[in-house]
Motif scaffolding. Structure first.
Motif, mmCIF file in Angstrom:
data_model
loop_
_atom_site.group_PDB
_atom_site.id
_atom_site.type_symbol
_atom_site.label_atom_id
_atom_site.label_comp_id
_atom_site.label_asym_id
_atom_site.label_seq_id
_atom_site.Cartn_x
_atom_site.Cartn_y
_atom_site.Cartn_z
ATOM 1 N N ARG A 1 0.849 -1.186 0.000
ATOM 2 C CA ARG A 1 0.000 0.000 0.000
ATOM 3 C C ARG A 1 0.891 1.246 0.000
ATOM 4 O O ARG A 1 2.053 1.186 0.399
ATOM 5 C CB ARG A 1 -0.942 0.014 1.200
ATOM 6 N N PRO A 2 0.379 2.394 -0.435
ATOM 7 C CA PRO A 2 1.230 3.572 -0.578
ATOM 8 C C PRO A 2 1.875 4.046 0.717
ATOM 9 O O PRO A 2 2.988 4.565 0.691
ATOM 10 C CB PRO A 2 0.255 4.635 -1.122
ATOM 11 N N GLU A 3 1.211 3.880 1.857
ATOM 12 C CA GLU A 3 1.762 4.378 3.122
ATOM 13 C C GLU A 3 2.652 3.354 3.818
ATOM 14 O O GLU A 3 3.045 3.562 4.975
ATOM 15 C CB GLU A 3 0.622 4.770 4.064
ATOM 16 N N LEU A 4 2.981 2.272 3.158
ATOM 17 C CA LEU A 4 3.757 1.207 3.787
ATOM 18 C C LEU A 4 5.122 1.722 4.239
ATOM 19 O O LEU A 4 5.842 2.379 3.480
ATOM 20 C CB LEU A 4 3.938 0.051 2.800
ATOM 21 N N LEU A 5 5.459 1.446 5.496
ATOM 22 C CA LEU A 5 6.784 1.740 6.056
ATOM 23 C C LEU A 5 7.150 3.222 5.994
ATOM 24 O O LEU A 5 8.324 3.582 5.902
ATOM 25 C CB LEU A 5 7.852 0.910 5.333
ATOM 26 N N ALA A 6 6.154 4.087 6.068
ATOM 27 C CA ALA A 6 6.426 5.523 6.009
ATOM 28 C C ALA A 6 7.278 5.957 7.200
ATOM 29 O O ALA A 6 6.934 5.723 8.356
ATOM 30 C CB ALA A 6 5.113 6.306 5.996
ATOM 31 N N GLY A 7 8.408 6.574 6.919
ATOM 32 C CA GLY A 7 9.293 7.086 7.952
ATOM 33 C C GLY A 7 10.247 6.079 8.558
ATOM 34 O O GLY A 7 11.166 6.468 9.302
ATOM 35 N N ILE A 8 10.077 4.795 8.271
ATOM 36 C CA ILE A 8 10.897 3.767 8.906
ATOM 37 C C ILE A 8 12.358 3.867 8.453
ATOM 38 O O ILE A 8 13.280 3.630 9.238
ATOM 39 C CB ILE A 8 10.344 2.362 8.595
ATOM 40 N N GLY A 9 12.595 4.232 7.187
ATOM 41 C CA GLY A 9 13.974 4.344 6.720
ATOM 42 C C GLY A 9 14.764 5.380 7.488
ATOM 43 O O GLY A 9 15.941 5.161 7.822
ATOM 44 N N PHE A 10 14.128 6.499 7.814
ATOM 45 C CA PHE A 10 14.830 7.547 8.549
ATOM 46 C C PHE A 10 15.022 7.160 10.013
ATOM 47 O O PHE A 10 16.044 7.482 10.621
ATOM 48 C CB PHE A 10 14.051 8.862 8.436
#
Length: 371
Positions: free
Chosen positions: A295-304
């Protein structure tokens, strides 16, 4: 030559005279001797962090005691909450490893979020190719390999640009995050859109052998052990292999590494690719374990957050485990702040920032003075 240009006249020091050689290791305190000060420093670090965060909560009109108690209960207060913390820590840990490996070579990988998303895409591509025909172990293994390959390829792009065109890898990897997000959005709205989805766009749900089994509670799956194993294996590779030593050399002095005959460009690309493969594996674990779909919001912000976890651990893969759990607990604890204290869940970013400043500043061991 003038008198000012002449070399100074030195007299040989007779044997047995002069200052004795300084042995900095002879009087160095042992770990047991330093333990009380280390414990005291970390106690002060934690207390100061909580005091500053409590002052922020008071300024926002919230009761810090009830907020902190709620965060503890939500993240670590019960077996189910511990499981939620481990689930949140898994992609953070793999995103931290994606930053830790390039950092060993002196590179900045800010593209962990894009590499996570590409890993999720690669996992679904492989799942669609297999069509549920293979056993679960084979399916999940191939999905993990494909996800890691997609993440590695996405991370190698900024490294190749750096080697070929001298483009800054931090900027290019950061910008690739947005391109990956656009690709995911397009896939979810167009070719991969689930026909049964109504108001929201997402891919089909992974089922059967395409999903990790539940081993604890309602959501905890074996993907957490895959992340732990990846951290341990990566630590051993960086510490005990020639490749890990070469990365440390080029990270310390690339010019000297070139003069020594090391392939700095190839090693840099390899470091970024290995780091990206870790993030790609994290994306695969997320879609095959927790989410079950793209989905588009998957893992939002997790990389940072993973990049932050790597810096907290000073890019040590084993220490990344602890930092990922801490940040995962903070993230899970902050999910209920709006209900318990009327605060946005983003308020936990303040606590994360305070932890970062404390560990990198107050928590660092002071340099010893040379005598």
């Amino acid at each position: 030559m003038t008198a000012l240009d002449a070399p100074p006249i030195t007299e040989p020091v007779p044997e047995g005279e002069g200052p004795p050689p300084v042995d900095h290791g002879a009087d160095a305190p042992t770990l047991i001797e330093r333990l009380p000060m280390l414990v005291l420093r970390w106690v002060v670090l934690i207390v100061c962090t909580l005091v500053i965060f409590s002052a922020f909560l008071i300024a926002k009109g919230a009761d810090p005691v009830s907020v902190l108690r709620s965060m503890w209960n939500t993240s670590l207060g019960s077996p189910d909450s511990v499981g939620e913390t481990l689930i949140a820590a898994t992609p953070i840990l793999l995103a931290a490893l994606a930053a830790a490996v390039p950092a060993r070579a002196g590179l900045f990988n800010l593209g962990g979020e894009g590499q996570l998303l590409m890993g999720a895409i690669g996992a679904i591509v492989m799942a669609d190719k297999l069509g549920g025909a293979a056993p679960s172990v084979v399916t999940l293994t191939l999905m993990g390999v494909c996800g890691a390959a997609f993440g590695a390829a996405w991370a190698a792009l900024p490294a190749v640009l750096k080697v070929v065109t001298r483009t800054n890898e931090a900027i290019s990897s950061l910008l690739l995050n947005y391109i990956a997000a656009i690709i995911v959005t397009w896939l979810c709205f167009e070719p991969w859109k689930d026909p049964q989805s109504l108001g929201q766009a997402y891919s089909r749900e992974l089922t059967g052998p395409e999903r990790f089994p539940i081993i604890w509670g309602e959501r905890v799956h074996p993907g957490i052990f895959v992340a732990l194993a990846a951290a341990v294996i990566l630590w051993a590779i960086l510490k005990y292999t020639t490749w890990g030593f070469k990365l440390k050399v080029i990270g310390g002095n690339p010019s000297a590494a070139r003069r020594a005959g090391l392939a700095v460009g190839g090693l840099s690309i390899a470091a970024m690719a290995v780091g990206g493969s870790m993030a790609g594996l994290g994306g695969m674990i997320e879609v095959a374990g927790t989410e079950g779909r793209l989905r588009p919001e998957l893992l939002a912000g997790i990389g940072f957050v993973g990049f932050l976890a790597s810096w907290l651990a000073k890019h040590d893969p084993l220490k990344c485990i602890l930092s990922a759990v801490i940040l995962g607990a903070i993230a899970v604890g902050g999910s209920g702040l709006k209900i318990t204290a009327g605060l946005s869940g983003g308020a936990v970013n303040i606590l994360m920032a305070l932890v970062l400043f404390a560990v990198l500043g107050w928590g660092s061991r002071p340099a010893r003075q040379e005598s």
